[in-house]
Design a protein around this motif. Sequence first.
Motif, short mmCIF file in Angstrom:
data_model
loop_
_atom_site.label_atom_id
_atom_site.label_comp_id
_atom_site.label_asym_id
_atom_site.label_seq_id
_atom_site.Cartn_x
_atom_site.Cartn_y
_atom_site.Cartn_z
N GLN A 117 22.96 -34.75 26.43
CA GLN A 117 24.10 -34.99 25.58
C GLN A 117 25.23 -34.09 26.39
OE1 GLN A 117 24.35 -37.37 23.82
NE2 GLN A 117 22.22 -38.26 22.87
N ASN A 118 24.99 -32.91 26.56
CA ASN A 118 26.31 -32.05 26.50
C ASN A 118 26.50 -32.31 27.98
OD1 ASN A 118 26.19 -30.48 24.68
ND2 ASN A 118 25.03 -29.06 24.96
N MET A 119 25.70 -32.82 29.09
CA MET A 119 25.53 -32.62 30.97
C MET A 119 26.89 -34.36 31.07
SD MET A 119 22.41 -30.60 32.64
CE MET A 119 22.40 -28.85 32.08
N MET A 120 25.38 -35.10 30.24
CA MET A 120 26.33 -36.57 30.51
C MET A 120 27.09 -36.49 30.20
SD MET A 120 23.94 -37.81 32.94
CE MET A 120 23.85 -39.99 32.02
N GLY A 121 27.50 -36.16 28.47
CA GLY A 121 29.16 -36.01 28.18
C GLY A 121 30.34 -36.03 29.07
N SER A 122 29.88 -34.85 29.30
CA SER A 122 30.74 -33.87 30.57
C SER A 122 31.15 -34.83 31.78
CB SER A 122 30.27 -31.93 30.97
OG SER A 122 29.96 -31.97 30.07
N PHE A 123 30.52 -35.46 32.28
CA PHE A 123 30.39 -36.23 33.47
C PHE A 123 31.04 -38.10 32.59
CE2 PHE A 123 27.20 -34.36 35.84
CZ PHE A 123 28.63 -34.18 37.02
N GLY A 124 31.77 -38.36 31.07
CA GLY A 124 31.83 -38.78 30.45
C GLY A 124 30.39 -40.50 30.49
N MET A 125 29.68 -40.45 31.47
CA MET A 125 28.45 -40.92 30.89
C MET A 125 27.17 -41.02 29.58
SD MET A 125 27.53 -42.01 34.50
CE MET A 125 25.46 -42.22 34.37
N SER A 126 28.14 -41.10 28.55
CA SER A 126 27.23 -40.56 27.10
C SER A 126 27.10 -42.67 27.20
CB SER A 126 27.82 -40.47 26.04
OG SER A 126 28.34 -38.59 26.50
N GLN A 127 27.85 -43.15 27.10
CA GLN A 127 28.10 -44.79 26.79
C GLN A 127 27.20 -45.42 27.48
OE1 GLN A 127 30.03 -43.39 28.70
NE2 GLN A 127 32.23 -44.72 29.87
N HIS A 128 26.34 -44.29 28.89
CA HIS A 128 25.59 -45.67 30.03
C HIS A 128 23.85 -45.26 29.51
CE1 HIS A 128 29.03 -47.49 32.06
NE2 HIS A 128 29.68 -45.54 31.81
N LEU A 129 23.65 -44.05 28.71
CA LEU A 129 22.46 -43.40 28.63
C LEU A 129 21.46 -44.10 28.10
CD1 LEU A 129 22.95 -40.30 26.65
CD2 LEU A 129 21.55 -39.65 28.43
N ASP A 167 34.04 -40.33 42.61
CA ASP A 167 35.18 -40.67 42.78
C ASP A 167 35.94 -39.22 42.49
OD1 ASP A 167 35.55 -39.72 40.34
OD2 ASP A 167 35.25 -42.19 39.71
N ALA A 168 37.02 -39.31 43.31
CA ALA A 168 37.77 -38.09 42.99
C ALA A 168 37.81 -37.28 41.82
CB ALA A 168 39.55 -38.55 43.04
N ASN A 169 37.97 -38.19 40.24
CA ASN A 169 38.15 -37.46 39.69
C ASN A 169 36.62 -37.13 39.50
OD1 ASN A 169 40.28 -38.19 38.20
ND2 ASN A 169 40.12 -40.10 37.75
N ALA A 170 35.56 -37.15 39.53
CA ALA A 170 34.29 -36.58 39.71
C ALA A 170 33.85 -35.23 40.75
CB ALA A 170 32.56 -37.62 39.59
N VAL A 171 34.59 -35.37 41.52
CA VAL A 171 34.43 -34.33 42.56
C VAL A 171 35.30 -32.84 42.34
CG1 VAL A 171 35.77 -34.38 44.62
CG2 VAL A 171 34.38 -35.78 45.04
N MET A 172 36.43 -33.89 41.47
CA MET A 172 37.08 -32.40 40.59
C MET A 172 36.04 -31.93 39.54
SD MET A 172 41.11 -33.46 39.85
CE MET A 172 40.76 -34.88 39.21
N LEU A 173 35.12 -32.44 38.61
CA LEU A 173 34.99 -32.09 38.07
C LEU A 173 33.19 -30.67 39.06
CD1 LEU A 173 34.25 -35.05 35.85
CD2 LEU A 173 35.25 -32.56 34.73
N VAL A 174 32.98 -31.71 39.48
CA VAL A 174 32.28 -30.65 39.98
C VAL A 174 32.36 -29.74 40.96
CG1 VAL A 174 30.39 -31.40 42.06
CG2 VAL A 174 30.47 -33.12 40.63
N LYS A 175 33.44 -30.32 40.98
CA LYS A 175 34.18 -28.02 41.88
C LYS A 175 34.01 -27.43 40.57
CE LYS A 175 37.68 -28.80 44.48
NZ LYS A 175 39.45 -29.73 44.97
N GLU A 176 34.45 -27.61 39.64
CA GLU A 176 34.42 -27.47 38.79
C GLU A 176 33.33 -26.39 37.62
OE1 GLU A 176 36.27 -24.76 35.85
OE2 GLU A 176 37.60 -25.91 36.91
N LEU A 177 32.51 -27.47 37.63
CA LEU A 177 31.33 -27.17 37.81
C LEU A 177 30.49 -25.92 37.94
CD1 LEU A 177 28.80 -27.47 36.19
CD2 LEU A 177 27.64 -29.73 37.32
#
Length: 254
Positions: A117-129, A167-177
């Motif tokens: 839940q924490n990890m998928m939520g951080s990627f904005g994927m909770s609604q697709h679980l 996408d660009a937003n997800a790349v920024m998230l991974v760099k922060e991760l």
Amino acid sequence: MTPLLAIQHLSKHYADKTVLDDINLEIQRAEIIGYIGPNGAGKSTTVKILTGIIQDYEGVVYYDGIDIRNNLFDLKQKLGYVPELAELYEMLTPKEYLYFVGKLHHLEDAVIEERMQNMMGSFGMSQHLNERMDSFSKGMRQKVLLVSGLLHNPEIIFLDEPLSGLDANAVMLVKELLQVLKQQGKTIFYCSHMMDVVEKVSDRIVLINNGKLIANGTLAELREQENESLEAIFARLTHASNPALQMRSFTDTQ
């Protein structure tokens, strides 16, 4: 201090082809290594040896002072791996798939659920679980793969082109991760062709070409000129042609 990973005289041959040629490298704890090189340089082969997928090689790889050949099962419990090309069980949902991965690592249901839940939520994927993954885009699948590689809280993480399809937003998230993982004491072995990302996230850059390690140092140490980009360093050390001239000749007509 004993390095977390020590590679000594690592070589790999396929028939008469040498893929890795006497690689020597030490990796410390909580270090982000950017492992780069041209196509066919030996990057993925290196990762497959370090993760225990390829076991037929010359040389020795030590994990925390122990030869990985003698401790392969324990090693695989401590590492996370996101390969460049991976197949998901597309008929499953992310939740089903991540529970499957978690059980392979002997995690309790409550632990799997919380981390998922924490990890998928951080990627904005909770609604697709609970959606089947055969309908997912490449970027959505890549996010599930990233989560699956981190679900068991590994000590060392191998990422082979982890930004593929994002996408660009997800790349920024991974760099922060990556920075968050480093702060947590994780060691990251990062393979990529995306020089701008490697340049920004890596503590140390290791360059391999034709199976040989040809550079190993911080960006500042590898620079010959002030503000020289990693792309320029890469081209200089691998003797690559000028890309502008290459592409100009590509479109030249008689």
